[in-house]
Structures are given as C-alpha cells and as structure tokens.
Design an enzyme around this catalytic site. Structure first.
Site, mmCIF file in Angstrom:
data_model
loop_
_atom_site.group_PDB
_atom_site.id
_atom_site.type_symbol
_atom_site.label_atom_id
_atom_site.label_comp_id
_atom_site.label_asym_id
_atom_site.label_seq_id
_atom_site.Cartn_x
_atom_site.Cartn_y
_atom_site.Cartn_z
ATOM 1 C CD GLU A 79 -1.343 2.407 2.007
ATOM 2 O OE1 GLU A 79 -2.044 3.420 2.013
ATOM 3 O OE2 GLU A 79 -0.203 2.404 2.499
ATOM 4 C CB CYS A 111 -4.446 -4.530 4.236
ATOM 5 S SG CYS A 111 -4.370 -2.925 5.013
ATOM 6 C CG HIS A 233 -6.001 -7.253 7.479
ATOM 7 N ND1 HIS A 233 -4.659 -6.939 7.497
ATOM 8 C CD2 HIS A 233 -6.664 -6.065 7.553
ATOM 9 C CE1 HIS A 233 -4.513 -5.632 7.569
ATOM 10 N NE2 HIS A 233 -5.708 -5.071 7.608
ATOM 11 C CB SER A 309 -9.577 -0.196 3.369
ATOM 12 O OG SER A 309 -9.617 -0.555 4.724
#
Ligand code: CAA
Length: 390
Positions: A79, A111, A233, A309
């Site tokens: 990211e 992620c 995660h 996200s």
C-alpha cells in the site's frame, strides 16, 4: 499436484514505540491500547529503512540456498509504494541478486494485495511447476498524529516462496471473494498518511467477512467444522478477535470462549508487537501461528481472511505440511524482535517527522538500521540502496 508456500520469513524495522508512551502523552489509560485494541508496541522505521529494505531483509533467508534461476517471478505487494511508476520489487530484485530472467511487478489494493499475489503465484506454478514465485508484502502503516488511528501504526514485510514443493503449507484452490466500492480507508497520491473512517472501516471489514464466507461456501469450500485455525488480517489484533466472533455467529458454531480463542490466539503474538503492517500482517500472523503453537500443526487446516479497505476481501484455506518445523525461521524472527530498540516520544516524533525530500538535491541518510540493507541517500530524485555490514 500440491502448490503453496515452500518458505516464509518476515522482517520488521529497528525501532519500536511502546504504546504506554503514547498513552502517557495522550493522557489515556494504556489498557485501551493493550486490551481494547490489543496492541502493545508498534515498529517504527529508521530513516534509512523503507518498504524496499524491509522486503529485501525478509526475502534474504528465503532466497539463500535457492536456485535463483527457478525464481522467474517476483510479485511485490504494498500500500505504501515509493514510486508511482517503478515497482519497488525491481530494487529488491537487485539487492537479492536474482536472475535477470525474471518478471517483477507491484500490486496494490490496500492490505489485500499480498493475497492476490499468492493466488496469482499459485496459478503460475500450477502452469509451470518447475518455476517458483517470490511473493513479498511490505508496508509502513502511517496515520495522522493524535488521530484515533495513531496507535494502530507499525511496519513490516513478509516474503513467501510459492512452489510445487510446499514444505510449509499447501494452498487449497477454493476462494470466497467480495468487492465493494467504499471509502473506509484510503490515501490519495498527495498524502503520506492514510485517511480513515475508523468505526466504519471495522463494520465494512466484518460485512466483507460475511460475504466472503458465503461466497466461499457457494464455491464448494470446506464446512466451518473442517477448520482448525483461522488467520485474519490484523490492523490491530482485537480486530481478529472481533472477526472470529462474527464468523462463529454467522455459521452458528457452538464453541466455548476458550475453544474459539484457541483457533486464533497464536496468530496474534507477533502482530501485538509489530503493529499494523497492512499487506504483510495476515502472513506475519501465519508465521506467528506456525512458530508459537505448542502442538504439531501438520495436517491442520487454516482459514485465511484477507481484507483490503476500499474494499476487496478473500477467504481461502491452507493445510500445514508434515515436517514444516524444519523450514521455519523462528530464531531469525525472535532475534529480530528482541534486538529492536525502544524509543521515547521525542525519538518517535523524529522518526515520524523525518523529511521526505522532493527537491532533487543530494540527501545522504545516516546509518541507523540494524538490518542487512539500507536506504543510503536520495539523490537527484533517485533512491540509493546498499548492503550494510550486518
Ligand atoms: N480498558 C480496556 N478497553 C478499553 C479502554 C480501557 N481503559 N478504553 C477503551 N477500551 C476499548 C473500547 O471499549 C473499545 O472496545 P470495543 O471495540 O470492543 O468496543 C476499544 O477499546 C477501542 O476503543 P474506541 O472504539 O474508543 O477506539 P477509537 O475510536 O479511539 O479507535 C479504531 C479505534 C477505530 C480501530 C482506530 O484505532 C482506527 O481508526 N484505526 C485505524 C483503522 C483500522 O484499523 N480499521 C480496521 C478495519 S480497516 C482495515 O483492516 C484495513 C487496515 O489495515 C487499516
């Protein structure tokens, strides 16, 4: 033919902040961090550490002793990219002295992208089983100072060799998928820190878990009772506990609290100290499970829930292979975590505020890292990496 993880190793930065320090500065009860979000420390990168140096350090023990000509693909998931054009993986390719006959590319989806890299790698290996794919996830998680996200920063990298000789874990073929265009966490090109709607992001995470599980079932995946462990995660470790409770409710599982916790507890240990490492965090969680479980995990099925996200989510499974213990890098990881240096708040701010020069001048960077590679300078807009003596 089995395809999966032949080797796995992680790396994190040289410094860490104990969240006690942050709690004192913010004048709040440290238990909010230790218990409420499940984090004790967060790794902080030295000025001469970044996603490239951490990635190369994670991958070094994985490629040592390998026939490098078999590694014909390097997938770099991140990211926190350092260049809009050039893949960070190309710098890593040179630092690791990989074979020039290699494709290198960077993948991005918050992620999640390391999971897509693993799936793409498995597909490549299934097509040409003599080839191996090096998957590296590396990130530095940064939020604004004094924001609610600040205690959920951290950094780390994980390297996995995907091959038809999966000495650690076979990756099973069925996946459950979920994508939805939402703004829960994002970082426009002009920002160094993420923007986040914290509470909303946790809701979308749980909603994605529900949909990914439903899709996994529709695709013919295993029943809940066929799983032994779950690895989520971990933006903060409490999130994994919340996610697991959510899944248990969804499937109507009647486990005691202790049985439910036992399915995830060992995945949380390393991330409690490292903090969020975005793409790497779920696979640092896998390493934590493999290296901290008291029992032999051979034959045990692990469920993975990967969330990025924005959002994309995937749920899939893997089976731990007999003899996996002989291939772990437990001493490397534990030495790495033990030798990190604790920093006070002033040092944390120096690291946080360290300038990112954009003027194209000559900017030498003093040596601080304890790792095998460093960012030595930014010169004429170019990042100059070198090996260290360690
Ligand atoms: N002792 C024990 N627990 C305490 C406490 C104390 N003294 N004080 C508070 N708590 C508990 C609260 O009750 C709460 O528990 P529950 O969640 O079980 O209700 C917990 O500590 C957190 O407290 P708050 O909800 O008040 O915390 P907050 O609003 O300050 O921030 C956060 C929490 C929203 C997660 C914030 O840290 C944040 O925005 N983080 C970044 C976003 C993020 O990580 N989102 C996760 C999903 S998105 C994703 O996964 C992608 C990614 O990597 C970012």
């Amino acid at each position: 033919m089995k395809v999966g993880i032949e080797d796995i190793c992680f790396y994190t930065a040289s410094y860490y902040l104990d969240l006690q320090v942050l709690a004192e500065v913010h004048q709040i009860d440290v238990e909010k961090f230790y218990a409420g979000i499940g984090q004790e420390q967060m790794s902080m990168a030295a000025p001469d550490e970044d996603i490239v140096t951490m990635a190369a350090a994670a991958a070094l023990p994985v490629v040592e002793g390998q026939d490098k000509s078999a590694i014909r693909t390097l997938l770099f998931a991140s990211e926190s990219g350092i260049d809009q054009s050039k893949s960070a993986g190309v710098y890593v390719h040179r630092l690791l002295e990989l074979d020039p006959a290699c494709r290198v590319v960077e993948l991005k989806q918050a992620c999640y992208s390391a999971t897509s890299a693993i799936q793409m790698a498995c597909a490549l290996v299934a097509r040409q089983p003599q080839q191996k794919v090096l998957v590296i996830a590396s990130d530095i998680a940064r939020y604004d100072l004094d924001s609610s996200g600040e205690p959920t920063q951290g950094c780390g990298a994980v390297a996995m060799l995907i091959s038809a000789d999966p000495k650690i874990m076979e990756v099973e073929p069925v996946s459950g998928l979920y994508t939805e265009d939402v703004m829960d966490f994002w970082r426009p090109n002009y920002r160094g820190t993420a923007l986040v709607d914290g509470k909303y992001s946790t809701k979308v995470y749980l909603k994605s878990l529900k949909h990914a599980w439903l899709d996994y079932q529709q695709q013919g995946g295993h029943a809940f009772s066929e799983f032994n462990y779950f690895c989520y995660h971990q933006p903060f470790t409490r999130m994994a506990q919340k996610a697991h409770s959510h899944l248990l409710k969804q499937v109507g599982a009647s486990l005691s609290a202790a049985e439910a916790e036992a399915q995830i507890a060992d995945t949380l240990s390393y991330n409690r100290s490292i903090g969020n490492s975005y793409t790497a965090s779920i696979y640092i969680g896998l390493t934590s499970l493999l290296e901290n479980a008291e029992h032999d995990l051979a034959g045990q099925r692990v469920g993975f829930f990967s969330y990025g996200s924005g959002c994309v989510a995937e749920l899939f499974s893997g089976v731990v292979q007999p003899g996996y213990q002989a291939h772990l890098h437990k001493d490397y990881h534990q030495t790495l975590l033990a030798r990190r240096q604790s920093v006070d708040y002033a040092t944390y701010r120096r690291l946080y505020d360290y300038p990112n020069p954009v003027d194209g001048g000559e900017h030498a960077i003093a040596a601080e890292t304890t790792g095998p590679f460093r960012l030595a300078a930014i010169s004429q807009h170019k990042r100059i990496y070198e090996k260290t003596a360690s």
